[in-house]
Design a protein around this motif. Sequence first.
Motif, mmCIF file in Angstrom:
data_model
loop_
_atom_site.group_PDB
_atom_site.id
_atom_site.type_symbol
_atom_site.label_atom_id
_atom_site.label_comp_id
_atom_site.label_asym_id
_atom_site.label_seq_id
_atom_site.Cartn_x
_atom_site.Cartn_y
_atom_site.Cartn_z
ATOM 1 N N UNK A 111 0.843 -1.191 0.000
ATOM 2 C CA UNK A 111 0.000 0.000 0.000
ATOM 3 C C UNK A 111 0.887 1.253 0.000
ATOM 4 N N UNK A 112 1.971 1.191 0.729
ATOM 5 C CA UNK A 112 2.910 2.302 0.828
ATOM 6 C C UNK A 112 3.800 2.399 -0.412
ATOM 7 N N UNK A 113 4.203 1.240 -0.949
ATOM 8 C CA UNK A 113 5.126 1.209 -2.085
ATOM 9 C C UNK A 113 4.723 0.085 -3.051
ATOM 10 N N UNK A 114 3.767 0.343 -3.948
ATOM 11 C CA UNK A 114 3.296 -0.692 -4.881
ATOM 12 C C UNK A 114 4.404 -1.246 -5.783
ATOM 13 N N UNK A 115 5.458 -0.490 -5.983
ATOM 14 C CA UNK A 115 6.549 -0.949 -6.849
ATOM 15 C C UNK A 115 7.391 -2.052 -6.214
ATOM 16 N N UNK A 116 7.181 -2.326 -4.940
ATOM 17 C CA UNK A 116 7.959 -3.349 -4.245
ATOM 18 C C UNK A 116 7.398 -4.755 -4.457
ATOM 19 N N UNK A 117 6.325 -4.879 -5.190
ATOM 20 C CA UNK A 117 5.635 -6.157 -5.350
ATOM 21 C C UNK A 117 6.488 -7.307 -5.824
ATOM 22 N N UNK A 118 7.452 -7.058 -6.674
ATOM 23 C CA UNK A 118 8.267 -8.141 -7.231
ATOM 24 C C UNK A 118 9.400 -8.586 -6.301
ATOM 25 N N UNK A 119 9.548 -7.898 -5.179
ATOM 26 C CA UNK A 119 10.660 -8.247 -4.293
ATOM 27 C C UNK A 119 10.236 -8.518 -2.854
ATOM 28 N N UNK A 120 8.940 -8.549 -2.591
ATOM 29 C CA UNK A 120 8.467 -8.792 -1.229
ATOM 30 C C UNK A 120 7.811 -10.172 -1.154
ATOM 31 N N UNK A 121 8.205 -10.915 -0.109
ATOM 32 C CA UNK A 121 7.710 -12.270 0.093
ATOM 33 C C UNK A 121 7.483 -12.528 1.572
ATOM 34 N N UNK A 122 6.653 -13.497 1.842
ATOM 35 C CA UNK A 122 6.530 -14.000 3.197
ATOM 36 C C UNK A 122 7.817 -14.762 3.513
ATOM 37 N N UNK A 123 8.364 -14.553 4.684
ATOM 38 C CA UNK A 123 9.624 -15.196 5.078
ATOM 39 C C UNK A 123 9.603 -16.701 4.797
ATOM 40 N N UNK A 124 8.572 -17.391 5.292
ATOM 41 C CA UNK A 124 8.528 -18.841 5.126
ATOM 42 C C UNK A 124 8.297 -19.257 3.672
ATOM 43 N N UNK A 125 7.735 -18.383 2.869
ATOM 44 C CA UNK A 125 7.602 -18.660 1.436
ATOM 45 C C UNK A 125 8.991 -18.698 0.789
ATOM 46 N N UNK A 126 9.840 -17.738 1.143
ATOM 47 C CA UNK A 126 11.192 -17.717 0.585
ATOM 48 C C UNK A 126 12.017 -18.898 1.101
ATOM 49 N N UNK A 127 11.797 -19.284 2.343
ATOM 50 C CA UNK A 127 12.471 -20.471 2.872
ATOM 51 C C UNK A 127 12.080 -21.690 2.035
ATOM 52 N N UNK A 128 10.782 -21.848 1.769
ATOM 53 C CA UNK A 128 10.303 -22.973 0.950
ATOM 54 C C UNK A 128 10.910 -22.949 -0.449
ATOM 55 N N UNK A 129 10.987 -21.771 -1.047
ATOM 56 C CA UNK A 129 11.572 -21.630 -2.384
ATOM 57 C C UNK A 129 13.026 -22.088 -2.377
ATOM 58 N N UNK A 130 13.789 -21.601 -1.414
ATOM 59 C CA UNK A 130 15.211 -21.956 -1.346
ATOM 60 C C UNK A 130 15.402 -23.451 -1.116
#
Length: 186
Positions: free
Chosen positions: A99-118
């Motif tokens: 809401x504050x920075x819509x341009x951040x959409x491609x770089x923001x993730x839930x912590x555990x989502x990124x853990x799962x990805x890695x």
Amino acid sequence: MHILFVCTGNQCRSVMAEYYTRNSLAKRGLSDPTTGIIVSSAGTLHYPPHPADPIAVDLLAQDGIDASSHMSTSLTSAISGSADLILCFEREQISDLLEQNPLAGRKVLLFNDFVNVCQHLRADGPIAGNTVSDRLFEAKDCVSMIRPFLPKASETEDPHRKSRDVFERVYGEIKQGVDNILNAVA
């Protein structure tokens, strides 16, 4: 690569993640001067700076990590704009950030989502890239392609004003997650 951890007050979860990640990178010989990896944290609440929760500071100290001088930082669009990878602990924090920075959409993730990805990428073999930063960027860029094959990521409980047992459980989750990320990219 600038990794930004975001929680609500920048007093508990993001502090533990920031300081533990910095310490883990240093132990692996991957501290900032050699890798260009910067780790910071902020909170979505906007109120004056305050110290980290004493239980969080104590848990970090038990691992030989000094967070006693930490003062909270309120998330701004400039802070999120400077980060390359933003890891939040709750979906609501992602919504607040976007809401504050819509341009951040491609770089923001839930912590555990990124853990799962890695973890998923590591199981498939080495993550592409010549450096830790390259591999972190690669993992972030693969999220949309592999997310359908991953379990739904859980949020990380907010331990603020809860018992030491809750803090210990949350810190353990954060440590395990950071270790899994670094094991995949280091």
